[in-house]
Design an enzyme around this catalytic site. Structure first.
Site, PDB file in Angstrom:
ATOM      1  CB  CYS A 132      15.299 -20.520   5.132  1.00 32.48           C
ATOM      2  SG  CYS A 132      16.743 -19.505   5.446  1.00 32.48           S
ATOM      3  CB  CYS A 179      19.696 -21.574   0.518  1.00 33.30           C
ATOM      4  SG  CYS A 179      21.011 -21.427   1.728  1.00 33.30           S
ATOM      5  CB  CYS A 222      22.372 -23.035   9.176  1.00 32.31           C
ATOM      6  SG  CYS A 222      22.544 -21.986   7.709  1.00 32.31           S
ATOM      7  CD  GLN A 240      35.110 -10.763   1.079  1.00 33.06           C
ATOM      8  OE1 GLN A 240      34.109 -11.462   1.006  1.00 33.06           O
ATOM      9  NE2 GLN A 240      35.316  -9.725   0.284  1.00 33.06           N
ATOM     10  CG  PHE A 269      34.535   1.975  -0.695  1.00 32.56           C
ATOM     11  CD1 PHE A 269      33.536   2.694  -0.063  1.00 32.56           C
ATOM     12  CD2 PHE A 269      34.885   2.330  -1.988  1.00 32.56           C
ATOM     13  CE1 PHE A 269      32.896   3.746  -0.700  1.00 32.56           C
ATOM     14  CE2 PHE A 269      34.266   3.379  -2.637  1.00 32.56           C
ATOM     15  CZ  PHE A 269      33.267   4.092  -1.997  1.00 32.56           C
ATOM     16  CG  ASP A 314      35.435  -4.348  -2.032  1.00 34.24           C
ATOM     17  OD1 ASP A 314      34.340  -4.546  -2.588  1.00 34.24           O
ATOM     18  OD2 ASP A 314      35.911  -5.132  -1.187  1.00 34.24           O
ATOM     19  CB  CYS A 369      28.999  -6.920  -3.170  1.00 38.12           C
ATOM     20  SG  CYS A 369      28.473  -5.318  -2.516  1.00 38.12           S
TER      21      CYS A 369
END
Length: 558
Positions: free
Chosen positions: A149, A152, A251, A380, A411, A480, A507
């Site tokens: 996948c 992760c 998951c 979030q 933002f 942001d 981010c």
């Protein structure tokens, strides 16, 4: 401060991660660690010495080293992963030459054989063929899909090692891209240790799964006759494929109630009697496109609330009724909606939305406030860690406590950051380009009885000279931005505005470091004159086992 690399402008942004990032986490010799990027990739002389030889059967042997500048496409080379680079790729060097090679899913200390797949300007990419010796800090990944996948990638790496690697990436980017000097005695005070996440699994409150006409199988399963690649699938996109789906029954990133819903859908949706079919992205035929599961909490009871969103190519509620009936037995399911997306694209946002069961929204509680979340709301995705992130934002804001300050929230999304500060300031002005997000922000302000928050729809990448006339000069600016960072026009505005304090929430530490450089050091090329001092950079791990990193940075006017 001495420049480490040439200034990066916005026109370089599309190439930022492909050209610069592979080099940024490489550790040169200790005494030259941050001297320059020239120390990272040293000059290499060409040679006609062969990279590999054939054995008596004509098979190609693995090339252990080469004096040539770089290995050719298709060749195999023995490598050792030195560190994790941006986006979680393993950074390696060809023995003797020091040439940089990037490998997906290679982890620090791992010795492996890689096959060269492509050549970039300053490095090559390889695919791992086999592992010769395992990486440092190895642990057993609990998820059966972890090796295949794309979600992760570092699940088999000890979590403490994951956060150490992320902290080092942020530091290197602030030095190399941000041009902040390690020789500055204040630098160690500026760089804060990363805040880990104490929920390393089941932390996501939103997961989106895709339906497919064929399931993707790893190579080792292709020869297994019990595995049928032509079988319908529901799961996650196989890395690098838009049309192949890795079937997923459970998951580890989503909550247990959400996994129960996923299992219930998997149990029955392929039943021929239901007449359901997955959407074919090639022929554009079929019904099911996506299954989205969101989780929140009831404001009064704090019990979990689940929203199930079926994204389909057309509106046929009679086809969905058996699934709706099956899911409503779960007490956590309070909302089932159907988004209709008739386009050929892969988006889960529909042109129309219908509520099939319960209500159209769920709620979540964040820093004492209630937020309504609809199927397509931005929120979030790790609400637990968002509590910590927003607390750090408030601490950086340094509010006086007398309710006198003006906050400009750039933002702002659905207004979560600004609204959590609203009770302690005079007024919050939020800007966001997405109209639906602005509507959510206004609704959430009303829901929490906050009348000192104004939200305005506008594109901050296209601001004009008149921008800023709608509000008084702010005492605090919170920015942001999404992954590309801030546009030069916005940075110019902020440098002209000269607010006493800027809290930059990022981010993407690469574009964040670039913007910090502009705000603090300026740019001759961009005609920017920096006027801020970087006071702190606080990395936060919002998404364990993934390469994503959040940062909260504080800048104060000089």
């Amino acid at each position: 401060m001495t420049a480490i690399i040439p200034t990066i402008t916005l026109r370089h942004l599309p190439h930022l991660t492909t050209k610069l990032q592979p080099l940024l986490t490489l550790k040169p010799p200790r005494h030259h660690r941050y001297s320059s990027l020239n120390a990272v990739v040293s000059p290499i002389e060409h040679s006609n010495e062969p990279e590999s030889t054939n054995d008596s059967k004509g098979n190609k042997k693995v090339m252990k080293s080469s004096r040539r500048l770089f290995p050719k496409r298709g060749e195999e080379v023995e490598l050792v992963c030195e560190s994790l680079a941006f986006k979680g790729k393993g950074l390696c060097k060809v023995e003797e030459t020091g040439y940089v090679v990037m490998c997906d899913r290679a982890l620090p200390g791992e010795r492996f054989v890689g096959r060269v797949t492509r050549k970039k300007n300053n490095y090559s990419e390889v695919t791992k063929v086999k592992t010769l010796s395992p990486h440092n800090d190895m642990v057993e990944a609990p998820c059966e899909y972890a090796s295949h996948c794309g979600g992760c990638k570092t699940q088999s790496l000890l979590y403490e090692a994951q956060v150490r690697a992320k902290e080092e990436q942020v530091r290197d980017l602030v030095v190399h891209v941000g041009k902040f000097s390690l020789k500055d005695p204040e630098f160690e005070n500026v760089m804060k240790p990363i805040v880990p996440c104490d929920m390393q699994f089941h932390y996501r409150n939103k997961m989106e799964f895709s339906f497919g006409t064929k399931r993707w199988l790893p190579k080792e399963q292709l020869l297994d006759k019990s595995q049928d690649a032509n079988f319908y699938s529901l799961g996650l996109h196989a890395p690098g494929f838009f049309d192949k789906i890795l079937n997923v029954d459970k998951c580890f990133l989503q909550s247990e109630p959400a996994n129960k819903v996923l299992a219930a859908v998997q149990e029955c949706w392929r039943d021929p009697e239901l007449g359901l079919s997955p959407y074919d992205c090639h022929s554009h035929a079929g019904f099911f496109k996506h299954l989205m599961i969101r989780i929140g909490r009831d404001v009064e009871t704090r019990l979990p609330q689940l929203m199930v969103n079926f994204v389909t190519s057309s509106y046929k509620p009679e086809l969905l009724k058996p699934l709706v009936d099956k899911l409503t037995v779960f007490p956590e399911v309070v909302s089932i909606v159907n988004n209709i997306n008739t386009s050929v694209g892969n988006t889960s946002v529909g042109e129309q939305e219908y509520t099939l069961y319960g209500k159209a929204t769920i709620t979540e509680i964040l820093r004492g406030l209630a937020f309504e979340i609809s199927a397509n709301s931005f929120f979030q995705t790790n609400a637990h860690q968002a509590e910590i992130l927003y607390k750090l934002v408030e601490e950086c804001a340094g509010l006086k406590g007398d309710g006198s300050e003006i906050v400009l929230d750039l933002f702002c999304g659905t207004g979560t950051i600004g609204l959590t500060l609203a009770k302690k300031v005079k007024h919050v002005y939020g800007y966001e380009v997405v109209p639906e997000a602005i509507s959510d922000a206004r609704r959430n302000a009303k829901l929490n009885g906050l009348d000192n928050a104004t939200f305005i729809q506008g594109d901050l990448n296209k601001i004009s000279d008149s921008f800023g006339k709608e509000f008084p000069k702010p005492d605090i600016v919170i920015s942001d931005p999404n992954r590309p960072g801030m546009h030069t026009n916005l940075i110019k505005y902020l440098l002209k505005l000269k607010a006493p304090r800027i809290v930059y929430v990022s981010c993407n530490p690469a574009t964040c470091a670039r913007d910090l450089d502009y705000l603090c050091h300026g740019s001759v090329e961009q005609k920017l004159e920096g006027c801020y001092r970087l006071k702190s950079v606080q990395p936060v791990d919002m998404f364990p086992h993934t390469p994503h990193i959040e940062c909260v940075c504080l800048l104060e006017l000089r």
